[in-house]
Design a protein around this motif. Structure first.
Motif, mmCIF file in Angstrom:
data_model
loop_
_atom_site.group_PDB
_atom_site.id
_atom_site.type_symbol
_atom_site.label_atom_id
_atom_site.label_comp_id
_atom_site.label_asym_id
_atom_site.label_seq_id
_atom_site.Cartn_x
_atom_site.Cartn_y
_atom_site.Cartn_z
ATOM 1 N N HIS A 1 -7.403 -3.887 -3.718
ATOM 2 C CA HIS A 1 -8.646 -4.017 -2.837
ATOM 3 C C HIS A 1 -9.214 -2.518 -2.481
ATOM 4 C CE1 HIS A 1 -8.932 -8.220 -2.532
ATOM 5 N NE2 HIS A 1 -7.641 -8.384 -2.617
ATOM 6 N N GLN A 2 -8.458 -1.528 -2.774
ATOM 7 C CA GLN A 2 -8.871 -0.393 -2.400
ATOM 8 C C GLN A 2 -10.043 0.328 -2.681
ATOM 9 O OE1 GLN A 2 -5.236 2.498 -2.851
ATOM 10 N NE2 GLN A 2 -4.052 1.092 -1.461
ATOM 11 N N ARG A 3 -10.703 1.257 -2.214
ATOM 12 C CA ARG A 3 -12.104 1.983 -2.849
ATOM 13 C C ARG A 3 -13.064 0.871 -2.702
ATOM 14 N NH1 ARG A 3 -8.853 6.455 -4.877
ATOM 15 N NH2 ARG A 3 -10.237 8.317 -4.297
ATOM 16 N N PRO B 1 -3.335 -2.468 -2.401
ATOM 17 C CA PRO B 1 -3.721 -1.563 -3.711
ATOM 18 C C PRO B 1 -4.992 -2.092 -4.624
ATOM 19 C CG PRO B 1 -1.437 -1.606 -3.712
ATOM 20 C CD PRO B 1 -1.695 -2.665 -2.435
ATOM 21 N N GLY C 1 -5.786 -5.919 4.386
ATOM 22 C CA GLY C 1 -5.813 -4.498 5.074
ATOM 23 C C GLY C 1 -5.548 -4.556 6.507
ATOM 24 N N ALA D 1 -3.457 0.813 6.051
ATOM 25 C CA ALA D 1 -3.322 0.277 4.719
ATOM 26 C C ALA D 1 -4.127 -0.748 4.204
ATOM 27 C CB ALA D 1 -1.844 -0.405 4.614
ATOM 28 N N VAL D 2 -4.771 -0.739 2.986
ATOM 29 C CA VAL D 2 -5.367 -1.605 2.250
ATOM 30 C C VAL D 2 -4.545 -1.892 0.902
ATOM 31 C CG1 VAL D 2 -7.546 -1.832 0.820
ATOM 32 C CG2 VAL D 2 -7.730 -0.805 3.210
ATOM 33 N N ALA E 1 0.898 -1.116 0.220
ATOM 34 C CA ALA E 1 -0.004 0.113 0.114
ATOM 35 C C ALA E 1 0.792 1.289 0.071
ATOM 36 C CB ALA E 1 -0.989 -0.111 1.366
ATOM 37 N N GLY F 1 -11.278 -0.104 3.886
ATOM 38 C CA GLY F 1 -10.530 1.058 4.885
ATOM 39 C C GLY F 1 -11.539 1.433 5.948
#
Ligand SMILES: CC(C)(COP(=O)(O)OP(=O)(O)OC[C@H]1O[C@@H](n2cnc3c(N)ncnc32)[C@H](O)[C@@H]1OP(=O)(O)O)[C@@H](O)C(=O)NCCC(=O)NCCS
Length: 172
Positions: A88-90, A86, A58, A83-84, A25, A94
């Protein structure tokens, strides 16, 4: 919205996966190594992981800090790092981590949390740059320096400087 992410406390077996998520992340090892240093120093209060399909995607960590004031020290927590992974972000992972983390901190009896982070992310949970104004940050931060009251009024009349634990010295 990712409905399948579950949030739980970290275990010893998670340590390498947590390092990996932080490294990915942040695209570097500093935050990943900070997690180890905070654990080794005994400063961790809450450390949660987000799991999807038995994979850690995360992580969020809260460690103890002190607000030094004219009338003595006030205990608080620092939210850092979080951190999440990348890919799995949005997907609201988080958000789940912050909400569960703040709940866990409140249940332990903590009253104040500070964070130096994204101004578009943390205010939705109640973090406020205005609340943090009477608190000097060793890292500066401007609007990114924010505080949250887990107990309403916990920061009333608290004016001072935040002292981080030694592992954060690497970021000074
Ligand atoms: C910041 C972070 C933890 C958010 O996790 P997430 O699971 O993507 O967050 P959620 O899906 O719950 O919420 C999405 C919000 O996070 C923020 N966000 C997500 N990715 C972001 C990024 N790369 N940079 C800044 N903010 C980001 C946005 O405000 C976004 O809101 P929006 O979708 O309404 O625009 C994650 O993006 C991450 O690990 N980033 C890299 C490491 C980092 O910056 N950690 C925090 C240090 S303070």
């Amino acid at each position: 919205m990712n409905a399948t992410a579950t949030i739980r406390h970290e275990t010893d077996e998670d340590q390498q996966d947590i390092w990996n998520v932080n490294q990915a992340a942040f695209n570097g090892v500093d935050e990943a190594n900070l997690v180890y240093a905070l654990r080794d120093g005994g400063f961790v209060e809450v450390s949660l992981v987000a799991e999807c399909d038995q994979q850690i995607v995360g992580h969020i960590l809260f460690s103890r800090v002190t607000i030094n004031t004219n009338t003595g020290p006030v205990n608080a927590l620092s939210l850092a790092p979080m951190a999440v992974a990348p890919e799995h972000q949005r997907q609201a992972i988080g958000t789940k981590l912050v909400e569960a983390g703040l709940d866990a901190c409140r249940k332990l009896g903590h009253k104040i949390v500070v964070v130096l982070g994204h101004t578009e992310f943390y205010p939705r949970f109640g973090f406020s740059a205005e609340l943090a104004q009477p608190l000097a940050s060793p890292f500066g931060g401007g609007e990114a320096w924010m505080a949250l009251e887990l107990v309403p009024g916990a920061l009333e009349g608290v004016i001072g400087s935040v002292k981080y634990s030694p592992p954060f010295g690497a970021f000074g």
